[in-house]
Design a protein around this motif. Sequence first.
Motif, PDB file in Angstrom:
ATOM      1  N   SER A 169      46.842  42.311  35.766  1.00  0.00           N
ATOM      2  CA  SER A 169      48.280  41.510  35.685  1.00  0.00           C
ATOM      3  C   SER A 169      48.266  40.722  36.983  1.00  0.00           C
ATOM      4  O   SER A 169      47.158  40.964  37.670  1.00  0.00           O
ATOM      5  N   HIS A 170      49.131  39.967  37.222  1.00  0.00           N
ATOM      6  CA  HIS A 170      49.295  39.171  38.554  1.00  0.00           C
ATOM      7  C   HIS A 170      49.280  40.209  39.575  1.00  0.00           C
ATOM      8  O   HIS A 170      48.682  39.549  40.774  1.00  0.00           O
ATOM      9  N   ASP A 171      49.634  41.248  39.598  1.00  0.00           N
ATOM     10  CA  ASP A 171      49.651  42.160  40.718  1.00  0.00           C
ATOM     11  C   ASP A 171      48.148  42.396  41.053  1.00  0.00           C
ATOM     12  O   ASP A 171      47.984  43.006  42.367  1.00  0.00           O
ATOM     13  N   HIS A 172      47.183  42.235  40.411  1.00  0.00           N
ATOM     14  CA  HIS A 172      45.969  42.472  40.807  1.00  0.00           C
ATOM     15  C   HIS A 172      45.046  41.571  41.270  1.00  0.00           C
ATOM     16  O   HIS A 172      43.755  41.443  41.507  1.00  0.00           O
ATOM     17  N   LEU A 173      45.788  40.127  41.289  1.00  0.00           N
ATOM     18  CA  LEU A 173      45.077  39.040  41.780  1.00  0.00           C
ATOM     19  C   LEU A 173      45.105  38.818  43.112  1.00  0.00           C
ATOM     20  O   LEU A 173      45.851  39.123  43.884  1.00  0.00           O
ATOM     21  N   ARG A 174      44.042  38.146  43.503  1.00  0.00           N
ATOM     22  CA  ARG A 174      43.847  37.531  44.984  1.00  0.00           C
ATOM     23  C   ARG A 174      44.109  36.087  45.024  1.00  0.00           C
ATOM     24  O   ARG A 174      43.865  35.283  43.879  1.00  0.00           O
ATOM     25  N   PRO A 175      44.213  35.296  45.956  1.00  0.00           N
ATOM     26  CA  PRO A 175      44.382  33.998  46.186  1.00  0.00           C
ATOM     27  C   PRO A 175      42.731  33.511  45.571  1.00  0.00           C
ATOM     28  O   PRO A 175      41.906  34.081  45.637  1.00  0.00           O
ATOM     29  N   GLY A 176      43.212  32.231  44.983  1.00  0.00           N
ATOM     30  CA  GLY A 176      41.835  31.759  43.969  1.00  0.00           C
ATOM     31  C   GLY A 176      42.085  32.148  42.657  1.00  0.00           C
ATOM     32  O   GLY A 176      41.098  31.868  41.615  1.00  0.00           O
ATOM     33  N   GLY A 177      42.782  33.260  42.179  1.00  0.00           N
ATOM     34  CA  GLY A 177      43.019  33.451  40.790  1.00  0.00           C
ATOM     35  C   GLY A 177      41.967  34.405  40.243  1.00  0.00           C
ATOM     36  O   GLY A 177      41.295  34.075  39.261  1.00  0.00           O
ATOM     37  N   THR A 178      41.742  35.155  40.953  1.00  0.00           N
ATOM     38  CA  THR A 178      40.579  36.579  40.801  1.00  0.00           C
ATOM     39  C   THR A 178      40.940  37.728  40.875  1.00  0.00           C
ATOM     40  O   THR A 178      41.769  38.146  41.608  1.00  0.00           O
ATOM     41  N   VAL A 179      40.743  38.671  40.224  1.00  0.00           N
ATOM     42  CA  VAL A 179      40.565  40.064  40.399  1.00  0.00           C
ATOM     43  C   VAL A 179      40.415  40.440  41.858  1.00  0.00           C
ATOM     44  O   VAL A 179      39.019  40.038  42.199  1.00  0.00           O
ATOM     45  N   SER A 180      40.938  41.108  42.556  1.00  0.00           N
ATOM     46  CA  SER A 180      40.794  41.592  43.740  1.00  0.00           C
ATOM     47  C   SER A 180      39.598  42.672  43.861  1.00  0.00           C
ATOM     48  O   SER A 180      39.382  43.395  42.819  1.00  0.00           O
ATOM     49  N   GLY A 181      38.866  42.712  45.114  1.00  0.00           N
ATOM     50  CA  GLY A 181      37.978  43.556  45.237  1.00  0.00           C
ATOM     51  C   GLY A 181      38.339  44.983  45.240  1.00  0.00           C
ATOM     52  O   GLY A 181      37.665  45.983  44.625  1.00  0.00           O
ATOM     53  N   PRO A 182      39.528  45.201  45.738  1.00  0.00           N
ATOM     54  CA  PRO A 182      39.898  46.646  45.734  1.00  0.00           C
ATOM     55  C   PRO A 182      40.139  47.216  44.200  1.00  0.00           C
ATOM     56  O   PRO A 182      39.974  48.276  44.185  1.00  0.00           O
ATOM     57  N   VAL A 183      40.599  46.216  43.386  1.00  0.00           N
ATOM     58  CA  VAL A 183      40.875  46.803  42.080  1.00  0.00           C
ATOM     59  C   VAL A 183      39.575  47.026  41.413  1.00  0.00           C
ATOM     60  O   VAL A 183      39.009  48.048  40.753  1.00  0.00           O
ATOM     61  N   LEU A 184      38.368  46.173  41.678  1.00  0.00           N
ATOM     62  CA  LEU A 184      36.908  46.484  41.309  1.00  0.00           C
ATOM     63  C   LEU A 184      36.295  47.910  41.700  1.00  0.00           C
ATOM     64  O   LEU A 184      36.061  48.558  41.157  1.00  0.00           O
ATOM     65  N   MET A 185      36.895  48.103  43.241  1.00  0.00           N
ATOM     66  CA  MET A 185      36.343  49.350  43.621  1.00  0.00           C
ATOM     67  C   MET A 185      37.084  50.595  43.129  1.00  0.00           C
ATOM     68  O   MET A 185      36.423  51.573  42.778  1.00  0.00           O
ATOM     69  N   GLU A 186      38.149  50.261  42.884  1.00  0.00           N
ATOM     70  CA  GLU A 186      38.982  51.514  42.176  1.00  0.00           C
ATOM     71  C   GLU A 186      38.508  51.630  41.039  1.00  0.00           C
ATOM     72  O   GLU A 186      38.413  53.112  40.471  1.00  0.00           O
ATOM     73  N   MET A 187      38.180  50.707  40.140  1.00  0.00           N
ATOM     74  CA  MET A 187      37.829  50.990  38.783  1.00  0.00           C
ATOM     75  C   MET A 187      36.148  51.478  38.829  1.00  0.00           C
ATOM     76  O   MET A 187      35.758  52.534  38.104  1.00  0.00           O
ATOM     77  N   ALA A 188      35.425  51.274  39.833  1.00  0.00           N
ATOM     78  CA  ALA A 188      34.002  51.855  39.758  1.00  0.00           C
ATOM     79  C   ALA A 188      34.211  53.224  40.123  1.00  0.00           C
ATOM     80  O   ALA A 188      33.577  54.161  39.681  1.00  0.00           O
ATOM     81  N   ASP A 189      35.032  53.589  41.143  1.00  0.00           N
ATOM     82  CA  ASP A 189      35.389  54.971  41.748  1.00  0.00           C
ATOM     83  C   ASP A 189      36.050  56.079  40.659  1.00  0.00           C
ATOM     84  O   ASP A 189      35.578  57.071  40.258  1.00  0.00           O
ATOM     85  N   ALA A 190      36.885  55.228  39.883  1.00  0.00           N
ATOM     86  CA  ALA A 190      37.584  55.946  38.656  1.00  0.00           C
ATOM     87  C   ALA A 190      36.500  56.278  37.539  1.00  0.00           C
ATOM     88  O   ALA A 190      36.412  57.422  37.090  1.00  0.00           O
TER      89      ALA A 190
END
Length: 136
Positions: free
Chosen positions: A37-58
């Motif tokens: 969702s919009h809450d997971h995005l960083r400037p530039g309209g991409t998914v933030s690094g912390p979300v990707l790291m969260e998914m890798a760890d999970a």
Amino acid sequence: MISKDELEQFFRDEFPQSSFEIVSLEDRATTIRKPISHDHLRPGGTVSGPVLMEMADAALYVAILGSIGLVALAVTTNLNINFLRKPRADRDIIADCRLIKLGKTLAIGEVFLYSDGDDQPVAHATGTYAIPPAGR
């Protein structure tokens, strides 16, 4: 190995804040999905690094617990991630995990992360988990 239903119940009970779905669970492997969702995005309209790291760890945690049972105190000791390309802001993130080593005290795995529907990964991660001794 425990069932997908048992693991989903564990996450509802112990991690009610988690916001991913277990798509598949096999011995030493899993696929999970996170709606973006919009809450997971960083400037530039991409998914933030912390979300990707969260998914890798999970994904690592799900694959490990799916293989050894509900050892809640298994913890991340190392997580390395390579960001490969810009994730789509309008697509879910999919994490495919495969365990490389599953020992008595350590588990090592790799995770490929994708924007749903794309066959090229947006990130690749490797991680290590410490597994506590039985009875702890």
